[in-house]
Design a protein around this motif. Structure first.
Motif, mmCIF file in Angstrom:
data_model
loop_
_atom_site.group_PDB
_atom_site.id
_atom_site.type_symbol
_atom_site.label_atom_id
_atom_site.label_comp_id
_atom_site.label_asym_id
_atom_site.label_seq_id
_atom_site.Cartn_x
_atom_site.Cartn_y
_atom_site.Cartn_z
ATOM 1 N N SER A 166 -7.230 7.936 8.381
ATOM 2 C CA SER A 166 -7.147 6.950 7.268
ATOM 3 C C SER A 166 -7.325 7.379 5.976
ATOM 4 N N THR A 167 -6.142 8.114 5.553
ATOM 5 C CA THR A 167 -6.284 8.739 4.102
ATOM 6 C C THR A 167 -4.985 8.329 3.677
ATOM 7 N N MET A 168 -4.756 8.572 1.978
ATOM 8 C CA MET A 168 -3.540 8.312 1.483
ATOM 9 C C MET A 168 -2.355 9.135 2.027
ATOM 10 N N LYS A 186 2.649 -13.934 0.041
ATOM 11 C CA LYS A 186 1.703 -13.681 1.500
ATOM 12 C C LYS A 186 2.914 -14.155 2.597
ATOM 13 N N GLU A 232 4.135 -8.430 -1.266
ATOM 14 C CA GLU A 232 2.472 -8.085 -1.327
ATOM 15 C C GLU A 232 1.890 -9.548 -1.605
ATOM 16 N N ALA A 290 3.839 -3.357 7.224
ATOM 17 C CA ALA A 290 2.925 -2.047 6.604
ATOM 18 C C ALA A 290 1.639 -2.807 6.085
ATOM 19 N N ALA A 291 1.111 -3.641 6.710
ATOM 20 C CA ALA A 291 -0.017 -4.394 6.225
ATOM 21 C C ALA A 291 -1.171 -3.552 6.835
ATOM 22 N N GLY A 328 0.704 -1.302 -0.215
ATOM 23 C CA GLY A 328 0.078 -0.024 0.014
ATOM 24 C C GLY A 328 0.948 1.189 0.036
HETATM 25 C C1 LIG Z 1 -13.131 2.852 -0.725
HETATM 26 C C2 LIG Z 1 -11.968 3.765 -0.091
HETATM 27 C C3 LIG Z 1 -12.307 4.980 -0.395
HETATM 28 C C4 LIG Z 1 -11.160 5.898 0.062
HETATM 29 N N1 LIG Z 1 -10.996 7.120 -0.483
HETATM 30 C C5 LIG Z 1 -10.089 7.823 -0.067
HETATM 31 C C6 LIG Z 1 -9.789 9.227 -0.479
HETATM 32 O O1 LIG Z 1 -10.881 9.750 -1.233
HETATM 33 N N2 LIG Z 1 -8.674 9.858 -0.114
HETATM 34 C C7 LIG Z 1 -7.825 9.642 0.627
HETATM 35 O O2 LIG Z 1 -6.779 10.125 0.832
HETATM 36 N N3 LIG Z 1 -7.937 8.284 1.110
HETATM 37 C C8 LIG Z 1 -9.113 7.454 0.601
HETATM 38 N N4 LIG Z 1 -9.106 6.105 1.211
HETATM 39 C C9 LIG Z 1 -8.035 5.653 2.172
HETATM 40 C C10 LIG Z 1 -6.524 5.135 1.554
HETATM 41 O O3 LIG Z 1 -6.940 4.269 0.462
HETATM 42 C C11 LIG Z 1 -5.949 4.469 2.621
HETATM 43 O O4 LIG Z 1 -5.924 5.359 3.797
HETATM 44 C C12 LIG Z 1 -4.601 4.017 2.197
HETATM 45 O O5 LIG Z 1 -4.615 3.631 1.033
HETATM 46 C C13 LIG Z 1 -4.011 2.954 3.104
HETATM 47 O O6 LIG Z 1 -2.714 2.684 2.836
HETATM 48 P P1 LIG Z 1 -1.784 1.760 3.805
HETATM 49 O O7 LIG Z 1 -0.562 1.310 3.171
HETATM 50 O O8 LIG Z 1 -2.048 1.973 4.952
HETATM 51 O O9 LIG Z 1 -2.770 0.224 3.754
HETATM 52 P P2 LIG Z 1 -3.234 -0.583 2.587
HETATM 53 O O10 LIG Z 1 -3.495 0.049 1.321
HETATM 54 O O11 LIG Z 1 -4.245 -1.441 3.053
HETATM 55 O O12 LIG Z 1 -1.883 -1.577 2.372
HETATM 56 C C14 LIG Z 1 -1.675 -2.811 2.972
HETATM 57 C C15 LIG Z 1 -1.205 -3.962 1.941
HETATM 58 O O13 LIG Z 1 -0.699 -4.985 2.692
HETATM 59 C C16 LIG Z 1 -1.017 -6.167 2.380
HETATM 60 N N5 LIG Z 1 -1.000 -7.293 3.080
HETATM 61 C C17 LIG Z 1 -1.605 -7.419 4.293
HETATM 62 N N6 LIG Z 1 -1.400 -8.682 4.808
HETATM 63 C C18 LIG Z 1 -0.358 -9.125 4.073
HETATM 64 C C19 LIG Z 1 0.632 -10.070 4.114
HETATM 65 N N7 LIG Z 1 0.208 -11.008 5.143
HETATM 66 N N8 LIG Z 1 1.662 -10.622 3.140
HETATM 67 C C20 LIG Z 1 1.828 -9.568 2.294
HETATM 68 N N9 LIG Z 1 0.999 -8.639 2.072
HETATM 69 C C21 LIG Z 1 -0.168 -8.180 3.039
HETATM 70 C C22 LIG Z 1 -2.523 -5.847 1.438
HETATM 71 O O14 LIG Z 1 -2.749 -6.705 0.752
HETATM 72 C C23 LIG Z 1 -2.179 -4.395 1.167
HETATM 73 O O15 LIG Z 1 -1.653 -4.568 -0.216
HETATM 74 C C24 LIG Z 1 -10.115 5.353 0.970
HETATM 75 C C25 LIG Z 1 -10.111 3.982 1.147
HETATM 76 C C26 LIG Z 1 -11.200 3.038 0.550
HETATM 77 C C27 LIG Z 1 -11.101 1.704 1.060
#
Ligand SMILES: Cc1cc2nc3c(=O)[nH]c(=O)nc-3n(C[C@H](O)[C@H](O)[C@H](O)COP(=O)(O)OP(=O)(O)OC[C@H]3O[C@@H](n4cnc5c(N)ncnc54)[C@H](O)[C@@H]3O)c2cc1C
Length: 446
Positions: free
Chosen positions: A426-428, A239, A34, A269-270, A13
């Motif tokens: 919870s944002t990008m 995984k 990933e 970073a899951a 992510g």
């Molecule tokens: C429907 C929706 C709309 C959204 N709209 C917005 C918006 O308009 N603006 C905004 O800023 N944010 C928005 N967000 C929020 C934003 O997408 C998230 O906050 C951000 O992408 C989270 O990133 P992350 O890296 O924390 O987690 P994630 O993107 O969830 O990344 C975690 C990764 O870890 C991987 N993983 C998990 N377990 C394992 C494992 N055991 N082995 C290997 N890989 C694993 C997962 O597959 C995933 O790819 C939205 C989210 C959703 C769902």
């Protein structure tokens, strides 16, 4: 086969990719693992049996700072990949005209003034004025004591400050249900004000960007390419099953296929649910993670539909307060231009849709859209439903204190992810900031 790198990053992510990019730019050897076939996590997009789908439609907010900075390092300028919107629409059951609000004081000042003095068929001037003490007190309180705000739901805080019912329904609900899929009675006032707080000093940057394509292609792939140019590796379909813990120190990971990979540091970073699963394997009773294990998750459900012609006259973020269509958008002129009509909808509140059959969900969506004056039935070609029972940490009141820091008490283990402690929830932008912080922990330790 044994491999060793400076850092293993579990999850591709934005948080994991950011951490990997930052470390690889500093000549650390990194490997991103990933579990899915595509990278990007909650910002991913993929082909699902012939239809292009995404984890959910996303909006880039103009005041984000770190996400554009990371993209720039990957050779991408934010202006190349988004179409900016200076207005949002609010559609109300039983009202023929849509309310249009300007959100951009600099890029669309006239639209902003028009929105404030107009739209009286939906919210009167009195309704709008009832929001002034609510916002003033909210931002002041957030500055003074944000944790106290977490005791209130948005609805409780609005009642305390005498927000009118119309203003609550047609202005506050779009900003709670539309943004984080929770109605105001379940949405923390800390999250509500905290999300907009960083916009205050950067208000001139305010507008929202619709991505001009699938997000894996636009965001994740260029970052991954840059990581690979820095000699890092990004592996999909990989995984992680558990961590390798030796003498109380994390020294690597074991994959689902039994392969072991070693590193000086592991960045977990899951997403929250995935992180809990991995941590429980070795640290179920460890005091360092008991609070994290208590942090609740919440689902997200989105409906993505293709049509033989556009449903809406323009591509613009639209809110449907007091309906299940919390926020929705036509995308056929911006994100998915290969189809004549495409609508993406985020359902609110999401819980009730998790156990429902797809046909039942579509039936309900069509019926509610009809009440907003939209015909989703006549020209429907195709649809997909993307449903995640545990997508986010729950943004309800009294949860914020449970969010963990990136640094852990376990040597060799660092956390990243939008649920970890950083100011953007919870944002990008929040995910990117958490990845930056995780990389700084490692750079500080090595
Ligand atoms: C429907 C929706 C709309 C959204 N709209 C917005 C918006 O308009 N603006 C905004 O800023 N944010 C928005 N967000 C929020 C934003 O997408 C998230 O906050 C951000 O992408 C989270 O990133 P992350 O890296 O924390 O987690 P994630 O993107 O969830 O990344 C975690 C990764 O870890 C991987 N993983 C998990 N377990 C394992 C494992 N055991 N082995 C290997 N890989 C694993 C997962 O597959 C995933 O790819 C939205 C989210 C959703 C769902």
């Amino acid at each position: 086969m044994m491999q060793r790198s400076d850092a293993i990053i579990i999850g591709s992510g934005l948080s994991g990719l950011t951490a990997a990019l930052e470390l690889s730019e500093k000549e650390k050897s990194v490997i991103v693992l990933e579990k899915e076939k595509v990278i990007g996590g909650r910002t991913s997009s993929w082909d699902e049996d012939g239809m292009l789908v995404e984890s959910g439609f996303h909006r880039h907010i103009g005041f984000y700072k770190e996400l554009p900075r990371i993209l720039k390092k990957a050779g991408i300028s934010i202006n190349q990949i988004v179409q900016w919107e200076e207005q949002v629409d609010v559609r109300v059951k039983g009202k023929k005209d849509t309310a249009v609000f300007g959100i951009s004081p600099i890029f669309g000042p006239f639209e902003m003034v028009r929105g404030l003095i107009g739209n009286n068929h939906i919210v009167s001037m009195r309704d709008k004025l009832s929001l002034v003490p609510f916002f003033l007190k909210g931002f002041l309180e957030y500055k003074r004591n944000p944790d106290r705000l977490d005791q209130y739901s948005v609805k409780e805080f609005a009642e305390k400050h005498h927000v009118s019912e119309n203003a609550l329904h047609y202005l506050i609900i779009p900003l709670s249900a539309g943004v984080f899929f929770l109605p105001p009675e379940r949405y923390s006032a800390k999250v509500f004000f905290g999300l907009f707080y960083p916009a205050l000093p950067r208000f001139y940057k305010m507008r929202i960007g619709a991505y001009l394509g699938g997000m894996t292609e636009l965001l994740a792939n260029p970052i991954a390419t840059r990581i690979e140019q820095n000699k890092g590796k990004v592996r999909t379909g990989t995984k992680v099953k558990r961590l390798i813990v030796e003498s109380s120190q994390v020294t690597g990971v074991i994959l689902a296929n039994g392969e072991e990979i070693r590193a000086s540091h592991v960045i977990l970073a899951a997403d929250l649910a995935g992180a809990k699963k991995i941590l429980r394997e070795d640290f179920a009773e460890h005091p360092a993670f008991q609070t994290l294990f208590r942090l609740p998750t919440m689902p997200a459900v989105t409906v993505q539909m293709e049509f033989s012609k556009p449903v809406l006259p323009y591509d613009r973020t639209t809110f449907g307060p007091l309906t299940i269509l919390g926020s929705f958008v036509e995308q056929s002129r911006s994100t998915f231009t290969h189809v004549p009509g495409r609508l993406s909808i985020i359902l609110t509140p999401p819980e009730k849709f998790i156990p429902m059959k797809e046909e039942e969900i579509i039936k309900e969506v069509i019926a509610e859209a009809y009440e907003l004056g939209l015909d989703l039935e006549s020209n429907l070609l195709n649809y997909r439903i993307v449903s995640h029972p545990e997508d986010f940490y729950s943004l309800e009141p009294n949860n914020d204190w449970m969010r963990p820091n990136q640094r852990t008490d376990i040597q060799g283990l660092v956390l990243a992810g939008d649920y970890t402690r950083q100011p953007y929830f919870s944002t990008m932008e929040g995910a990117v900031v958490s990845g930056l912080k995780a990389s700084q922990v490692i750079m500080g330790e090595s």
